[in-house]
Write an enzyme that holds these catalytic residues in place. Structure first.
Site, PDB file in Angstrom:
ATOM      1  CE  LYS A  39     -48.434 -22.021 -55.375  1.00 50.16           C
ATOM      2  NZ  LYS A  39     -49.761 -22.556 -55.766  1.00 50.16           N
ATOM      3  CB  SER A  96     -51.845 -20.790 -53.352  1.00 53.01           C
ATOM      4  OG  SER A  96     -51.737 -21.814 -54.331  1.00 53.01           O
ATOM      5  CB  SER A 151     -53.711 -21.931 -56.712  1.00 50.15           C
ATOM      6  OG  SER A 151     -54.341 -22.165 -55.482  1.00 50.15           O
TER       7      SER A 151
END
Length: 512
Positions: free
Chosen positions: A138, A213, A237
């Site tokens: 990420k 996210s 997320s």
């Protein structure tokens, strides 16, 4: 006298107006140049990766890269160790596939071309559990020399000075980080879009969001461009992208895996805690990643992580479990499809010999508003919104940013007006005011701790092993999630290990 005054003041006002205009114009140009540099940098990395793949294919015409990306992680690892597949072929295969997926989904923020150099010494990592396995990370996971932008301009042009602990550990285990993936602006949204890199879409339906996210991770893995990735989870997320994209995700207990080297727009939150965890196509891949992470290197690099290795015996156990469940928590009504999935899963688990027990989270209304919302934006979202001032606000964040940015007195007034008609919306609006003093913050921390013990007391009373509950979904339309308030973060307060799966859950065992 009036004429003289006019002759002096009017030119001054005009000059001031021109100065303000020029200042704004100059700032806008700075923002445009910063955005352009970031985008050009990404395009250059994508081009370099394409050239590297093309060069490899030219020199290794007999290697079928397309077949490599079809193997499950366990099989891929077995073939690499057995010598039938070479790490360089595997890396180039996934790089090629990731480039293809990115063109369709826009899920990458950077291609880590340094991964090609890691191949030079990969044989020294042959004993590692993830030897030769490419993995994605990420955007907010630090990798030396690259920005961890969090989707905001304030964090551009600020490359990490060293790898995060998780990246260092996985490298030592023989894994090869090769790409960074997209996130929402500021990381606090269930959609994956920001003004720097744009919007990532869902591989199952290009008209829907992939979630957030860790949305870039979910999209890339579901699209076949990565076999293993790392996401972070503060309020769903990992779990939400996993559910939206149809893959598996694991949110471990906070500090089970080191958080050193992870970027964020808001640090220091103590009520609902963030954690980092693996994302993959199947449960066995999650377990393998956890085994690789929970090693001596992790505990040495970050002594604050409890030195407890992965418990393989618990993971492989087939003893019947006592599973708590709820279809509706009394706050958020799940979609019909998610309710049906929960009921079907419950039936499968009962047929497999497990005991299903109704379980209700206590004081859900208070927990969500006072601990989740007020806890995450205790300063009224001031710290987060500072990162938004330098550049444009993404359309998916407009609703949140506008409402959070209102003056406190206005939020309280809106809350008061809404209370008779929309009590939950009123309570949420009031919670976005944050806390008034350090004493209020300490009180909140104390009450959140009491809530944890209250929940766990009921858990122990029922002798539960697992909690089964519905997930958000199916995937939402664009620009909708910023208007959505969900109870997913409540489980981050309790801070238990959590996961999403898209297969028979009776096969799952997760070790604390």
């Amino acid at each position: 006298m009036d004429v003289e005054w006019t002759r002096v003041v009017v030119p001054l006002l005009c000059a001031a107006g021109v100065s303000v205009f020029l200042l704004k114009w100059t700032e806008q140009q700075k923002v445009k140049r910063k955005l352009q540099r970031a985008r050009e940098k990404r395009e250059k990395e994508l081009e370099q990766a394409e050239k590297a793949v093309s060069f490899f294919k030219t020199r290794n015409a007999g290697v079928d890269l397309s077949s490599i990306v079809t193997f499950p992680l366990a099989e891929l690892s077995k073939r690499i160790r057995g010598g039938s597949l070479q790490p360089d072929a595997v890396l180039h295969a996934y790089m090629e596939k990731a480039l293809e997926v990115n063109k369709k989904l826009n899920c990458a923020t950077a291609v880590l071309t340094e991964s090609l150099k890691q191949l030079e010494n990969i044989e020294s990592r042959k004993d590692g559990l993830l030897y030769g396995i490419p993995f994605s990370i990420k955007d907010n996971v630090d990798y030396e020399g690259y920005d961890s932008s969090c989707g905001v301009l304030t964090k551009l042009d600020d490359p990490a000075v060293k790898d995060s602990v998780v990246v260092s550990v996985l490298k030592k285990q023989g894994a090869i980080p090769f790409i960074k993936t997209n996130i929402p602006q500021g990381l606090l949204n269930y959609e994956c879009s920001n003004p720097i890199y744009g919007r990532t879409v869902n591989p199952c339906n290009l008209e829907k969001t992939c979630g957030g996210s860790s949305g870039g991770e979910g999209a890339l893995i579901a699209g076949g461009g990565s076999i293993l990735g790392l996401g972070t989870d503060l309020g769903g997320s990992i779990r939400i992208p996993a559910a939206f994209c149809g893959i598996c995700g694991l949110k471990p207990t906070n500090k089970r895996i080191s958080m050193l080297g992870l970027s964020s727009c808001v640090k220091g939150v103590k009520t609902a805690l963030s954690s980092i965890g693996p994302m993959a196509r199947d449960v066995e891949s999650l377990a393998l990643c956890m085994r690789a992470l929970l090693c001596t290197d992790m505990f040495t690099l970050d002594p604050t992580v409890p030195p407890i290795p992965f418990n393989q015996q618990v993971y492989e156990s087939y003893e019947p479990l006592r599973i708590g469940y709820y279809e509706n928590d009394g706050y958020l009504q799940p979609s019909p499809s998610m309710s049906r999935a929960l009921r079907e899963t419950k039936e499968l688990l009962e047929k497999a010999g497990h005991t299903l027990i109704p379980f209700n989270l206590p004081r859900i209304f208070t927990a969500f508003h006072e601990f989740v919302v007020r806890g995450n934006i205790a300063d009224g979202a001031g710290t987060l919104l500072k990162h938004f001032k330098e550049g444009p606000v993404d359309p998916s964040m407009q609703h949140q940013a506008s409402s959070w940015g209102l003056p406190k007195f206005m939020k309280k007034m809106i809350s008061l007006l809404l209370r008779p008609f929309y009590p939950r919306m009123a309570a949420t609006t009031h919670a976005t005011c944050g806390v008034d003093s350090p004493a209020d913050l300490w009180k909140q921390h104390k009450e959140a701790g009491d809530y944890i013990h209250e929940t766990l007391a009921e858990w122990k009373k029922l002798e539960l092993d697992v909690l089964l509950c519905p997930m958000l979904g199916p995937a939402y339309s664009f620009n909708y999630t910023g208007k959505l308030f969900s109870n997913v973060p409540i489980l981050n307060i309790i801070d238990y290990i959590l996961q999403n799966v898209q297969q028979d859950v009776s096969t799952i065992r997760v070790s604390l």
